[in-house]
Design a protein around this motif. Sequence first.
Motif, short mmCIF file in Angstrom:
data_model
loop_
_atom_site.label_atom_id
_atom_site.label_comp_id
_atom_site.label_asym_id
_atom_site.label_seq_id
_atom_site.Cartn_x
_atom_site.Cartn_y
_atom_site.Cartn_z
N LYS A 85 -30.80 -89.58 -16.09
CA LYS A 85 -32.42 -89.91 -16.62
C LYS A 85 -31.66 -90.64 -18.25
N SER A 130 -38.11 -87.02 -17.62
CA SER A 130 -38.18 -87.95 -17.43
C SER A 130 -37.56 -88.90 -17.33
N ASP A 131 -37.58 -89.91 -17.30
CA ASP A 131 -37.79 -91.28 -15.86
C ASP A 131 -35.95 -91.54 -15.64
N GLU A 132 -36.11 -91.99 -14.33
CA GLU A 132 -34.86 -91.87 -14.11
C GLU A 132 -34.72 -93.46 -14.30
#
Length: 250
Positions: free
Chosen positions: A201, A208-210
Amino acid sequence: MKKLVTILVLFFNLAVFSQTQDQLFAEANTFYKEANYERALGVYLAIEEEGLVSSDLYFNLGNTYYKLNKVAPAIYYYEKALKLNPANEDARFNLAFAKRMTIDVIDELPKTVFQRFSANIIQKLSFDTWALIAVIASFLASFLFLMYHFSDATRKKLLYFNTTIIAVVVMLISVFFAFNNYKTVKKNRIAIIFAPKVEVKNAPTSSSDEVFELHEGTKVIILDELDNWKKIKIADGKVGWMNDEELKEI
């Protein structure tokens, strides 16, 4: 008298403990030679649980896990063997084979001249070995200086003076290498991915975004930590956060 008895009992217990470990090690090696890898693994792990720290033990554990097609533990123990003994060429050779079992193909960033020198020279020996070389060189320098001081012949004095200078230079270089090696080992917290698949992340939260994904057996450097999250960096310079349960620090 009581102190003497205590010391004797301590030495006896240490001798028995060492003998037991040797017997277990021989037993595990026998299981390994018979291709009974599960039983060999059990005995090797039992020795490790007793607190034995050994490059040979970690090397054998790596071999056993490799035979069992368990890539992450194999790489983990090969790396531990090399951390204790960077000159263990068998572990380095087998590690290269184990890495072929991994999924991730990561291109390393170009290294500077000093980084290449450090990897090819300084890191080839442990900081304990460099420190030992420094101590030996210091004793040798002291001895040669005394020989120079008490020698009467001019040619001998010149010989002892020059060799003293060489020994001092070797001592200083070894001290520098030992310090550099120690600092590098302490700074670089290496870990191996143990989860089959990891989503890395951009922040230490599940929502949260990868930014990228990794797979078991990949080596990472731990940069920071927060709660149960580790900030990691891989060989190509990418950085992200992952759960600490998905990796194992060496």
